[in-house]
Design a protein around this motif. Structure first.
Motif, mmCIF file in Angstrom:
data_model
loop_
_atom_site.group_PDB
_atom_site.id
_atom_site.type_symbol
_atom_site.label_atom_id
_atom_site.label_comp_id
_atom_site.label_asym_id
_atom_site.label_seq_id
_atom_site.Cartn_x
_atom_site.Cartn_y
_atom_site.Cartn_z
ATOM 1 N N MET A 7 0.730 -1.165 -0.169
ATOM 2 C CA MET A 7 -0.564 -0.074 0.135
ATOM 3 C C MET A 7 0.504 1.406 -0.131
ATOM 4 O O MET A 7 0.197 2.225 -0.150
ATOM 5 C CB MET A 7 -0.777 -0.128 1.001
ATOM 6 N N THR A 8 1.849 0.975 -0.095
ATOM 7 C CA THR A 8 3.203 2.736 0.560
ATOM 8 C C THR A 8 3.204 3.106 -1.009
ATOM 9 O O THR A 8 3.731 4.188 -0.937
ATOM 10 C CB THR A 8 4.576 2.306 1.606
ATOM 11 N N ASP A 9 3.310 1.687 -1.503
ATOM 12 C CA ASP A 9 2.782 3.065 -2.864
ATOM 13 C C ASP A 9 1.669 3.138 -3.796
ATOM 14 O O ASP A 9 2.127 4.351 -4.868
ATOM 15 C CB ASP A 9 3.737 1.482 -4.440
ATOM 16 N N HIS A 10 1.213 4.122 -2.597
ATOM 17 C CA HIS A 10 -0.145 4.626 -3.423
ATOM 18 C C HIS A 10 -0.142 4.911 -2.577
ATOM 19 O O HIS A 10 -1.559 4.922 -1.734
ATOM 20 C CB HIS A 10 -1.109 3.655 -4.007
ATOM 21 N N PRO A 11 0.215 6.003 -1.848
ATOM 22 C CA PRO A 11 -0.379 7.291 -0.608
ATOM 23 C C PRO A 11 -1.293 7.828 -1.077
ATOM 24 O O PRO A 11 -2.290 8.006 -2.300
ATOM 25 C CB PRO A 11 0.714 8.074 -0.612
ATOM 26 N N GLY A 12 -2.742 7.924 -0.081
ATOM 27 C CA GLY A 12 -3.712 8.537 -0.283
ATOM 28 C C GLY A 12 -5.105 7.545 -0.721
ATOM 29 O O GLY A 12 -6.180 7.976 -0.725
ATOM 30 N N ASP A 13 -4.706 6.411 -1.944
ATOM 31 C CA ASP A 13 -4.939 5.299 -1.674
ATOM 32 C C ASP A 13 -6.013 4.380 -0.956
ATOM 33 O O ASP A 13 -4.808 3.934 -0.826
ATOM 34 C CB ASP A 13 -4.679 4.273 -2.803
ATOM 35 N N LEU A 14 -6.861 4.459 -0.981
ATOM 36 C CA LEU A 14 -7.626 3.423 0.278
ATOM 37 C C LEU A 14 -8.379 2.181 0.050
ATOM 38 O O LEU A 14 -8.316 1.537 0.279
ATOM 39 C CB LEU A 14 -8.674 3.822 1.462
ATOM 40 N N ARG A 15 -7.746 1.733 -1.215
ATOM 41 C CA ARG A 15 -8.668 0.634 -1.718
ATOM 42 C C ARG A 15 -7.511 -0.542 -2.136
ATOM 43 O O ARG A 15 -6.608 -0.389 -1.411
ATOM 44 C CB ARG A 15 -8.559 0.424 -3.670
#
Lengths: 135, 129
Positions: free
Chosen positions: B1-9
């Motif tokens: 998830m750390t590669d997509h900050p702000g993405d809660l999916r």
């Protein structure tokens, strides 16, 4: 309507709106009519494009276009396009009023829906009377 | 998830393109903007169409070659086709799913763009030739 082939084995994604589960109302009917008239105007713009292209080309192209428009079928198509335009125009005005937060209460919202149906038809007839008068 | 900050999916949801397309507010703004612009433009268009009733090829061209009718026609066509493309796009997103949705979106946008180019070209050609 829902397509599940994109993700085999998965339940289809929910799609809106589910028209079949509601009791039909006047505002719902006019909402559907707004979409249908909008889609009809897609064809109406095709007619406008044909007109502009024919008028920009030579006189014989324009004769073909005006021959179609003057025919019985052509007049029916133009009448329906006029109706779709006015219905969508007054329906859009109603949606702007609703978006602004007015006219949403119980008797008024149905009256507005009826008013736009009647106004769309009345404006269509009026414009066609003017059209035949100035011809 | 750390590669997509702000993405809660979830990673699976991201792979499946689930969630917001992030263009909804901009699309809603443009469809409302064009709808308001089309109120006076539609009335002007109907008035212009009524002045053309019964006119022949030369009469129609002479009328459309005037600056005000030509400018109003261009404005009506551009606002109308942008509005039409967005309207049809929301219908496609409501009723069509899967791979067919992508094709429908491509056809809708390409068709609307071609129609707009044709109308603008034809209007300018009438005005300038």
């Amino acid at each position: 309507m829902a397509s599940s082939d994109a993700h085999p084995g998965q339940r289809p994604r929910p799609l809106s709106p589910h028209l079949a589960i509601y009791k039909p109302t006047m505002t719902m009917a006019m909402s559907i009519a707004h979409r249908i008239s909008g889609m009809a105007l897609y064809a109406g713009v095709l007619l406008l494009a044909w007109f502009l292209i024919a008028a920009s080309a030579d006189a014989s192209s324009f004769t073909v276009f005006s021959g179609f428009l003057g025919s019985f079928i052509g007049r029916i198509v133009l009448f329906l396009a006029t109706w779709a335009l006015f219905h969508h125009l007054v329906g859009g005005l109603r949606h702007i009023v609703w978006d602004a937060g007015y006219g949403l209460e119980k008797p008024l919202r149905d009256q507005l829906a009826w008013a736009t149906l009647i106004a769309g038809f009345a404006l269509t007839i009026l414009v066609w009377i003017i059209g035949y008068a100035v011809r | 998830m750390t590669d997509h900050p702000g993405d809660l999916r979830t990673p699976l949801g991201r792979v499946r393109f689930l969630g917001s397309g992030r263009t909804g507010t901009a699309d809603a703004w443009v469809i409302h903007l064009t709808s308001v612009a089309l109120i006076p433009l539609s009335i002007a268009f109907v008035w212009l169409a009524l002045t053309l009733v019964g006119k022949d090829y030369n009469g129609v061209r002479a009328e459309l070659a005037n600056p005000i009718p030509a400018i109003l026609m261009l404005a009506f066509v551009i606002a109308g086709i942008v509005h039409m493309e967005l309207g049809m796009r929301s219908i496609i997103l409501d009723y069509i799913g899967g791979e067919a949705r992508a094709w429908a979106l491509v056809v809708n946008t390409c068709f609307a763009a071609l129609l707009a180019l044709a109308c603008v070209y034809a209007t300018l050609r009438i005005a300038f030739t």
